[in-house]
Design a protein around this motif. Structure first.
Motif, PDB file in Angstrom:
ATOM      1  N   HIS A 116       0.477  -1.311   0.396  1.00 44.17           N
ATOM      2  CA  HIS A 116      -0.345   0.546   0.020  1.00 44.17           C
ATOM      3  C   HIS A 116       1.400   1.108   0.075  1.00 44.17           C
ATOM      4  O   HIS A 116       0.358   2.424  -0.811  1.00 44.17           O
ATOM      5  CB  HIS A 116      -1.326  -0.039   1.229  1.00 44.17           C
ATOM      6  CG  HIS A 116      -1.812   0.918   1.073  1.00 44.17           C
ATOM      7  ND1 HIS A 116      -2.800   1.346   0.322  1.00 44.17           N
ATOM      8  CD2 HIS A 116      -1.878   1.584   2.210  1.00 44.17           C
ATOM      9  CE1 HIS A 116      -4.097   2.878   0.988  1.00 44.17           C
ATOM     10  NE2 HIS A 116      -2.753   3.422   1.789  1.00 44.17           N
ATOM     11  N   ILE A 117       2.003   1.547   0.792  1.00 39.60           N
ATOM     12  CA  ILE A 117       3.025   2.537   0.908  1.00 39.60           C
ATOM     13  C   ILE A 117       3.010   2.407  -0.504  1.00 39.60           C
ATOM     14  O   ILE A 117       4.005   4.002  -1.197  1.00 39.60           O
ATOM     15  CB  ILE A 117       3.654   1.983   1.750  1.00 39.60           C
ATOM     16  CG1 ILE A 117       3.107   2.230   3.316  1.00 39.60           C
ATOM     17  CG2 ILE A 117       5.090   3.471   2.005  1.00 39.60           C
ATOM     18  CD1 ILE A 117       3.906   2.006   4.341  1.00 39.60           C
ATOM     19  N   GLU A 170       1.318   4.438  -2.945  1.00 39.34           N
ATOM     20  CA  GLU A 170       1.047   5.659  -2.429  1.00 39.34           C
ATOM     21  C   GLU A 170       2.254   6.469  -3.022  1.00 39.34           C
ATOM     22  O   GLU A 170       2.366   7.586  -3.405  1.00 39.34           O
ATOM     23  CB  GLU A 170       1.211   5.545  -1.102  1.00 39.34           C
ATOM     24  CG  GLU A 170      -0.357   5.380  -0.320  1.00 39.34           C
ATOM     25  CD  GLU A 170      -0.676   5.771   1.082  1.00 39.34           C
ATOM     26  OE1 GLU A 170       0.496   6.634   1.261  1.00 39.34           O
ATOM     27  OE2 GLU A 170      -1.122   5.197   1.535  1.00 39.34           O
ATOM     28  N   ALA A 187       2.159   6.916  -6.711  1.00 41.43           N
ATOM     29  CA  ALA A 187       0.682   7.888  -7.115  1.00 41.43           C
ATOM     30  C   ALA A 187       1.353   9.537  -7.419  1.00 41.43           C
ATOM     31  O   ALA A 187       0.773   9.461  -7.822  1.00 41.43           O
ATOM     32  CB  ALA A 187      -0.457   8.452  -5.977  1.00 41.43           C
ATOM     33  N   SER A 205       1.296  13.512  -9.192  1.00 39.63           N
ATOM     34  CA  SER A 205       1.021  14.621  -8.235  1.00 39.63           C
ATOM     35  C   SER A 205       1.407  15.731  -9.342  1.00 39.63           C
ATOM     36  O   SER A 205       2.634  16.160  -9.995  1.00 39.63           O
ATOM     37  CB  SER A 205       1.258  14.539  -6.812  1.00 39.63           C
ATOM     38  OG  SER A 205       1.701  16.058  -6.647  1.00 39.63           O
ATOM     39  N   ASP A 234       5.744  14.410   1.267  1.00 42.44           N
ATOM     40  CA  ASP A 234       5.251  13.607   0.768  1.00 42.44           C
ATOM     41  C   ASP A 234       5.934  12.167   0.994  1.00 42.44           C
ATOM     42  O   ASP A 234       5.393  11.464   1.353  1.00 42.44           O
ATOM     43  CB  ASP A 234       4.408  13.433  -0.092  1.00 42.44           C
ATOM     44  CG  ASP A 234       2.809  14.604  -0.143  1.00 42.44           C
ATOM     45  OD1 ASP A 234       2.679  15.179   0.702  1.00 42.44           O
ATOM     46  OD2 ASP A 234       2.769  14.577  -1.568  1.00 42.44           O
ATOM     47  N   LEU A 287       5.758   9.402   4.118  1.00 42.97           N
ATOM     48  CA  LEU A 287       5.323   7.868   3.795  1.00 42.97           C
ATOM     49  C   LEU A 287       6.775   6.648   4.545  1.00 42.97           C
ATOM     50  O   LEU A 287       6.274   6.163   4.325  1.00 42.97           O
ATOM     51  CB  LEU A 287       5.859   7.541   2.047  1.00 42.97           C
ATOM     52  CG  LEU A 287       4.515   7.900   1.479  1.00 42.97           C
ATOM     53  CD1 LEU A 287       4.392   7.743  -0.319  1.00 42.97           C
ATOM     54  CD2 LEU A 287       2.881   6.929   1.337  1.00 42.97           C
TER      55      LEU A 287
END
Length: 227
Positions: A162-163, A166, A169, A173, A183, A187
């Motif tokens: 999951h990290i 992110e 992702a 941005s 960010d 994380l």
């Protein structure tokens, strides 16, 4: 690169610095690698080399590269781990600037009474004939030293996935470089907390707990450069 002798399961030292190769390859999103000691350690030695590389130019003005690698070695006598983030922006103008971002996360777990560890954590960011360009390279290296070998649970591995998602992702941005950096730090804090919880739980479940001085230790090294 010095060899450090780690006693009582204390984590390795790592150095941050600049290292630049002649040519950088424009990279895509990294993949999560979960490796066991049996797969990666040979004759009691664990070796890992990971990195993210990003190159922006007039043909590819916005480039993001991320790597996220996990190496689980179990009990070892020695280790050599290297993590590197490189970003470069070349030949863009202030009317049409480039943006190049490289972020590399490396996680290593190992156990042993006296582990000899070579650890390097490096980043480099540079603008070359690139007015108004933004370039950022961040390298995060996590070393987990435990009194007994352990394997990350399926739940912990899912959390790391999951990290990692992110982190990837961030490629879409449009936030500022400063925000991307913040960010990534957030994380990294999640990774550190997860590893501390996982290693502490493994030590608590051991039949003969180690002395307090030999508790699991999670060390995070962070190096950023900005062009």
């Amino acid at each position: 690169m010095k060899t450090e002798k780690i006693t009582r399961h204390r984590a390795a030292t790592a150095r941050g610095g600049m290292l630049r190769y002649g040519v950088l390859a424009s990279a895509c999103l990294g993949t999560l690698v979960l490796a066991t000691g049996a797969a990666q350690a040979f004759a009691g030695v664990g070796v890992a080399a990971d990195g993210a590389h990003a190159l922006a130019n007039p043909g590819h003005r916005d480039v993001f590269s991320a790597s996220f690698d996990v190496h689980q070695y179990g009990e070892v006598l020695a280790g050599s781990v290297r993590n590197q983030a490189e970003a470069e922006s070349i030949g863009c103008s202030d009317r049409s600037p480039c943006r190049s971002i490289a972020l590399s996360f490396q996680i290593v777990t190992m156990a042993g009474e006296q582990v000899h560890l070579n650890a390097l954590n490096l980043s480099s960011a540079e603008n070359v004939h690139c007015d108004g360009c933004e370039t950022l390279a961040g390298a995060y290296q996590f070393v987990v030293s435990t009194p007994v070998a352990f394997t990350l649970s399926p739940q912990a591995q899912a959390q790391l996935q999951h990290i990692h998602a992110e982190l990837n992702a961030l490629s879409t941005s449009h936030a500022s470089i400063a925000q991307i950096k913040a960010d990534a730090d957030a994380l990294a804090a999640q990774v550190t907390a997860l590893l501390r919880t996982a290693s502490a739980a493994a030590a608590a479940g051991h039949a003969q707990p180690a002395a307090k001085s030999d508790d699991p230790l999670v060390t995070m090294h962070r190096v950023f450069h900005q062009g």
